[in-house]
Scaffold this motif. Structure first.
Motif, short mmCIF file in Angstrom:
data_model
loop_
_atom_site.label_atom_id
_atom_site.label_comp_id
_atom_site.label_asym_id
_atom_site.label_seq_id
_atom_site.Cartn_x
_atom_site.Cartn_y
_atom_site.Cartn_z
N PHE A 60 -16.77 28.24 75.61
CA PHE A 60 -16.05 27.07 76.06
C PHE A 60 -16.31 25.89 75.11
CE2 PHE A 60 -15.60 23.34 78.87
CZ PHE A 60 -14.31 23.57 79.35
N LEU A 61 -17.59 25.70 74.76
CA LEU A 61 -17.97 24.61 73.85
C LEU A 61 -17.34 24.82 72.47
CD1 LEU A 61 -21.76 24.16 74.73
CD2 LEU A 61 -19.82 22.71 75.44
N ALA A 62 -17.34 26.07 72.04
CA ALA A 62 -16.78 26.37 70.71
C ALA A 62 -15.29 26.08 70.68
CB ALA A 62 -17.05 27.83 70.37
N TYR A 63 -14.59 26.45 71.75
CA TYR A 63 -13.15 26.25 71.80
C TYR A 63 -12.82 24.76 71.68
CZ TYR A 63 -8.40 26.19 73.58
OH TYR A 63 -7.05 25.99 73.73
N TYR A 64 -13.60 23.94 72.36
CA TYR A 64 -13.36 22.50 72.27
C TYR A 64 -14.10 21.85 71.11
CZ TYR A 64 -10.73 22.57 76.56
OH TYR A 64 -9.76 22.79 77.47
N GLN A 65 -14.74 22.68 70.32
CA GLN A 65 -15.47 22.22 69.13
C GLN A 65 -16.46 21.11 69.45
OE1 GLN A 65 -13.63 22.44 65.47
NE2 GLN A 65 -12.61 24.30 66.13
N ILE A 66 -17.12 21.26 70.57
CA ILE A 66 -18.17 20.31 70.94
C ILE A 66 -19.45 20.75 70.22
CG2 ILE A 66 -19.50 19.35 72.86
CD1 ILE A 66 -17.03 20.13 74.62
N PHE A 67 -20.25 19.80 69.82
CA PHE A 67 -21.42 20.06 68.96
C PHE A 67 -20.96 20.69 67.65
CE2 PHE A 67 -23.32 20.76 73.30
CZ PHE A 67 -23.79 19.45 73.42
N ASN A 68 -21.94 21.19 66.89
CA ASN A 68 -21.63 21.82 65.60
C ASN A 68 -20.94 23.16 65.85
OD1 ASN A 68 -21.77 23.42 63.29
ND2 ASN A 68 -23.47 22.20 62.49
N TYR A 69 -19.66 23.25 65.47
CA TYR A 69 -18.89 24.45 65.77
C TYR A 69 -19.57 25.70 65.27
CZ TYR A 69 -15.31 28.03 65.71
OH TYR A 69 -14.64 29.20 65.89
N LYS A 70 -20.04 25.64 64.03
CA LYS A 70 -20.61 26.83 63.41
C LYS A 70 -21.81 27.36 64.20
CE LYS A 70 -20.92 29.20 59.25
NZ LYS A 70 -20.20 29.35 57.99
N ILE A 71 -22.69 26.42 64.55
CA ILE A 71 -23.88 26.85 65.33
C ILE A 71 -23.45 27.38 66.69
CG2 ILE A 71 -25.99 26.01 66.47
CD1 ILE A 71 -26.36 24.16 64.06
N VAL A 72 -22.54 26.67 67.32
CA VAL A 72 -22.13 27.08 68.67
C VAL A 72 -21.47 28.46 68.63
CG1 VAL A 72 -20.59 26.53 70.59
CG2 VAL A 72 -21.92 24.72 69.52
N ILE A 73 -20.65 28.68 67.61
CA ILE A 73 -19.96 29.98 67.58
C ILE A 73 -20.95 31.11 67.30
CG2 ILE A 73 -19.23 30.13 65.12
CD1 ILE A 73 -16.98 30.86 68.11
#
Lengths: 317, 250, 126, 224
Positions: free
Chosen positions: B192-205
């Motif tokens: 969910f966070l990655a989809y909304y690009q919250i925080f650092n996308y790369k780390i989150v993904i």
């Protein structure tokens, strides 16, 4: 016991007792206990003094839960000796199958009266650990015989080939407690189909008067014939025993005092006097159709009592 | 085909230089490539193994041969029947677990449905699957997937609060229960966070991929296995509350 | 066996009894989702003001679960404690509901058997 | 619950005489509650028997094991290992438990150590009273919650017999008359009408073995 066809239609059973009661006579019945053995002489011996003295004789059924000659068998001997028997049947020893079978057999051999009883508990008798049957109770037994007679059907519903036409009797104990319930129990027996009622030995006249009054008020005495049980005291010992040891028996102190008051040799005579006084009162009492004399092991005294009570000669109907 | 892909990835790992080993790119590639296949394999093989193990603990149940069913059919067993009207649906439901704890059951139902369908029908996942094997399932619209994810997270929150605030839940909860909940929720939360690009996308993904793989691996070996046990326990093994005719017993 | 009256617990015997039922017990304990949906199916739970200690899952986790966790190395005091959960809080009516079909009463019965084997059992005349 | 009473020791001893290895099985159910056949009673019985056999110089190998309920197949299964090691079984369960145990081990002699007395209540600590004869056709609705089948010595359905004795039963002055109590209770509740109706003959339902299948489970066993 041969009946004309008309008679059987007019009467429920055509028994001597039924005819006497229907004719409005004051009935007088006796009692005979079968022997503890196959001794026919003994039955005849007991039957002789009753002949011509009473309208019908109750033949007890394993009285006090002691094994005796079966009631129907002794009843057949009584018929042979010229007495009309009242076949007593207790619920203790038979289930509904045996009861209906015996009823058919008894009727087939000319028995016309039956008295339905619960029966003394087996614990009193000589086989205290026997399995008491008590499949149906006395009121249900009354209803069952009524159904057999009037509907021509067994309890299970099947048709009877030749229904037994019996005059159905039931017992009543106005002295057992709760007293206020007793008349209702009578009502249930009448409702079930009791043609006549024989009461427990009466000593307490106060209670008897009250009970009969209740029965009159409820219209029960118009639907059934009540025969009051009378037992002459043979001795002071017997009076005391009856007062304390016999369940459901109510012997007031004045009776005991009266017997105590006379000489030991005259106690038996006093007992008969009391019985005759009672019978005299019952004759006049509204709602009482007769007296059932239970001269326990005193059959030979019956003629004397009948004579003194003014019951003779017995009417022929 | 699986083996082939996995094989390539492993060769790739082997040829990498040590210095690159722990860079984000490396972990990203690892998580996106071999770890996916490894975790899927572990999940499938592990689940099959555990199912077989579970079934091996049970055996075919035989009905007591001494029951005389014919006599039971012939006559009413107890007293005469009453002739009551059939109970209505509401009355029937009232006696079931749905009637006893309706909120928990409905939330649980949503939670589990979302849990299964979101990953399978998510557009982004299907694109990746198509990339890898040239075939993919049908996809929900992104908005719908988003909606389902929010529902899922709300349900998970409900579970968490239940575990924290309900006395009966606290009485039997252990740290492990929170870990299991975390393992289950983490892929969805990170996705969910990655989809909304919250925080650092790369780390989150990366976290998302690792979380998903962790969940796959965890399925056969943790309480999450109850997703299989449910069907075995309620449909196959006979007990008081078996649905249908259970044929096996312990 | 029941004739044993010593205060010490025969842990080897407890272990043997555990092992005999290991498969079902291990599965049941490891797969219980701790969801508490069994609570309302217990009449004692309802009758005891919804005290969580009467919840079927609580009772089985805190009886056989404890013994299993200790791998059978339990002492008398612990068995006494367990007997409270296994007897006083459960009548083994076998009516409890588990969404996963876990046989909770069987688990509690097993805990009882283990307690019995070590001489811990209810004394109804006390 | 079911109430039982232990058989005389001599009767049990005589039954066990020909056997050397005996397994005494207790029941953790009803008979345990009425202090007749639980684990404690198993221990007591074994102590007594051991002493008897020792005195008679015929020592035997006795073992005791109590299962939760002998009327349940699952609980009985616990004996599967132990039972075949013995030569005979003594069951301290009620009649139902003894029979189910014997059914599970059909090749073994099983002896009851308990006389099953009644379905009853705990009147006082250590005093148990019969309350139900499981006739299968309950009449308590119109008898004020007092059972004429159990409590009336003559099993009457239509009121007290002529033998009532100051509220006591004709068979003993210590036994209260059931119908006297029924009458008084219904009178207090103003429900005497209930017993004024003639109750038709009882449809006895305890004359053949009865089996109950819960409605919810009928489907499971359908077609068998």
């Amino acid at each position: 016991m041969a009946m004309s066809t008309e008679n059987t239609h007019e009467f429920k059973s055509g028994s001597n007792l039924e005819k006497i009661l229907k004719a409005g006579h004051f009935a007088f019945t006796g009692e005979l206990g079968p022997p503890r053995g196959a001794n026919v002489e003994h039955v005849i011996e007991k039957a002789m003094p009753l002949k011509g003295m009473v309208d019908m004789v109750n033949i007890t059924d394993n009285q006090t839960a002691m094994v005796r000659m079966s009631s129907w068998a002794a009843a057949l001997i009584a018929i042979r000796e010229g007495l009309e028997p009242n076949y007593q049947m207790v619920c203790r020893d038979r289930n509904r199958l045996a009861m209906q079978a015996d009823i058919l057999g008894a009727y087939a051999h000319g028995i016309r009266n039956i008295l339905c009883l619960s029966g003394d508990h087996q614990q009193f008798g000589d086989h205290p650990n026997a399995k008491g049957v008590f499949d149906i109770d006395s009121i249900q037994l009354v209803a069952m015989i009524k159904k057999m007679r009037d509907e021509g059907k067994f309890l299970g519903g099947a048709e009877i080939d030749g229904p037994p036409r019996l005059f159905i009797g039931a017992a009543a104990n106005p002295f057992g407690d709760p007293f206020e319930w007793r008349v209702y129990r009578l009502a249930k027996k009448v409702q079930a189909g009791a043609d006549f009622i024989q009461t427990q030995c009466c000593f307490n006249m106060t209670k008897m008067r009250e009970w009969i009054k209740q029965a009159n008020d409820m219209g029960l005495t118009e639907k059934t014939y009540i025969l009051v049980g009378v037992t002459p005291m043979k001795s002071l010992g017997m009076a005391k025993y009856m007062a304390t040891k016999v369940p459901g028996m109510d012997v007031p102190d004045e009776i005991i005092k009266r017997i105590q008051g006379v000489d030991k040799k005259k106690q038996a005579d006093e007992g008969i006097t009391i019985a005759c006084e009672q019978i005299a009162e019952f004759k006049e009492m509204k709602g009482i159709a007769g007296v059932h004399l239970m001269a326990i092991e005193w059959e030979h005294k019956v003629p004397e009592i009948a004579e003194r009570a003014g019951m003779l000669p017995r009417p022929k109907v | 085909m699986h083996c082939c892909e996995t094989g390539n990835a492993l060769t790739m790992v082997a040829h990498m230089e040590l210095s690159n080993l722990f860079t984000a790119d490396f972990i990203y590639n690892l998580a996106r490539g071999p770890l996916v296949w490894i975790s899927i394999l572990i999940c499938i093989i592990g689940s099959i193994a555990r199912t077989v193990q579970l079934l091996s603990y049970t055996r075919i149940k035989t009905i007591d041969p001494n029951i005389d069913f014919s006599s039971i059919r012939k006559k009413p067993p107890a007293a005469k029947g009453g002739g009551l009207p059939e109970p209505g649906l509401f009355a029937v439901l009232k006696g079931t677990i749905l009637g006893v704890s309706p909120v928990t059951i409905l939330v649980s139902l949503c939670f589990h449905i979302c849990l299964i369908i979101i990953p399978f029908f998510l557009l982004a996942h299907n694109l990746l699957i198509d990339d890898a094997i040239g075939f993919s399932l049908f996809s929900f619209s992104e908005r719908f997937s988003d909606f389902l994810t929010i529902i899922f997270l709300a349900c998970a929150a409900f579970f968490l609060f239940r575990r924290i605030f309900l006395a009966r839940m606290r009485a039997i909860s252990t740290f492990y229960d929170y870990v299991v909940l975390f393992i289950t929720v983490a892929p969805f939360l990170t996705g969910f966070l990655a989809y909304y690009q919250i925080f650092n996308y790369k780390i989150v993904i990366i976290l998302h991929m690792l979380a998903g793989e962790l969940m796959l691996v965890a399925i056969p070996f943790t309480k999450i296995f109850h997703m299989f046990f449910f069907f075995i326990g309620r449909f196959m093994i006979v007990n008081q509350h078996t649905m249908g005719k259970g044929s096996r017993t312990w | 066996m029941t004739e044993q009256k010593s205060a010490a617990v025969d842990t080897a015997e407890v272990k043997r009894m555990l092992d005999k039922h290991k498969a079902k017990m291990k599965m049941s304990l490891s797969l219980c989702a701790h969801c508490s949906l069994c609570a309302e199916s217990c009449f004692l739970f309802n009758a005891r003001n919804k005290d969580p200690k009467y919840m079927p899952s609580y009772k089985f986790i805190n009886s056989i679960g404890k013994i299993y966790k200790k791998k059978g190395k339990v002492d008398k005091a612990m068995l006494e404690e367990i007997s409270v959960n296994a007897w006083k809080r459960c009548v083994l009516c076998t009516r409890c509901y588990c969404p996963f079909g876990i046989d909770i009463p069987d688990m509690i019965a097993l805990a009882r058997s283990i307690c019995r084997s070590q001489g811990v059992f209810p004394q109804y005349d006390e | 619950m079911v109430k039982g009473k232990r058989k005389p020791l001599e009767e049990i001893r005589a039954a066990l005489a020909p056997y050397n290895k005996v397994l005494v099985t207790g029941c953790g159910g009803c008979v345990s509650v009425c202090l007749a056949g639980g684990q404690k009673e198993v221990n007591l019985l074994m102590d007594d028997l051991k002493m008897l056999f020792k005195q008679a110089n015929t020592p035997k190998h006795l073992k005791g094991y109590t299962v939760e309920r002998q009327c349940n197949r699952q609980f009985l299964a616990e004996l599967d290992e132990l039972a075949p090691q013995a030569e005979c079984l003594v069951s301290m369960a009620c009649g139902a438990g003894v029979q189910y145990l014997a059914e599970r081990f059909p090749n073994m002699p099983v002896f009851p150590a308990i006389n099953t007395i009644a379905i009853g209540v705990d009147r006082e600590i250590g005093i148990y009273e019969e309350k139900c004869r499981a006739c299968g056709e309950c009449v308590l609705a119109y008898t004020g919650g007092i059972c004429p089948v159990t409590r009336c010595a003559k099993c009457l359905f239509n009121g007290p017999c002529g033998g009532t004795n100051k509220g006591m039963c004709e068979i003993s002055n210590d036994i209260p008359c059931a119908w006297y109590d029924i009458y008084n209770r219904l009178k207090d509740q103003k429900r005497l009408g209930d017993i004024l109706k003639i109750q038709t003959p009882m449809e006895w339902r305890n004359q053949t073995q009865r089996t109950v299948i819960q409605e919810g489970y009928e489907k499971r066993y359908a077609g068998r």
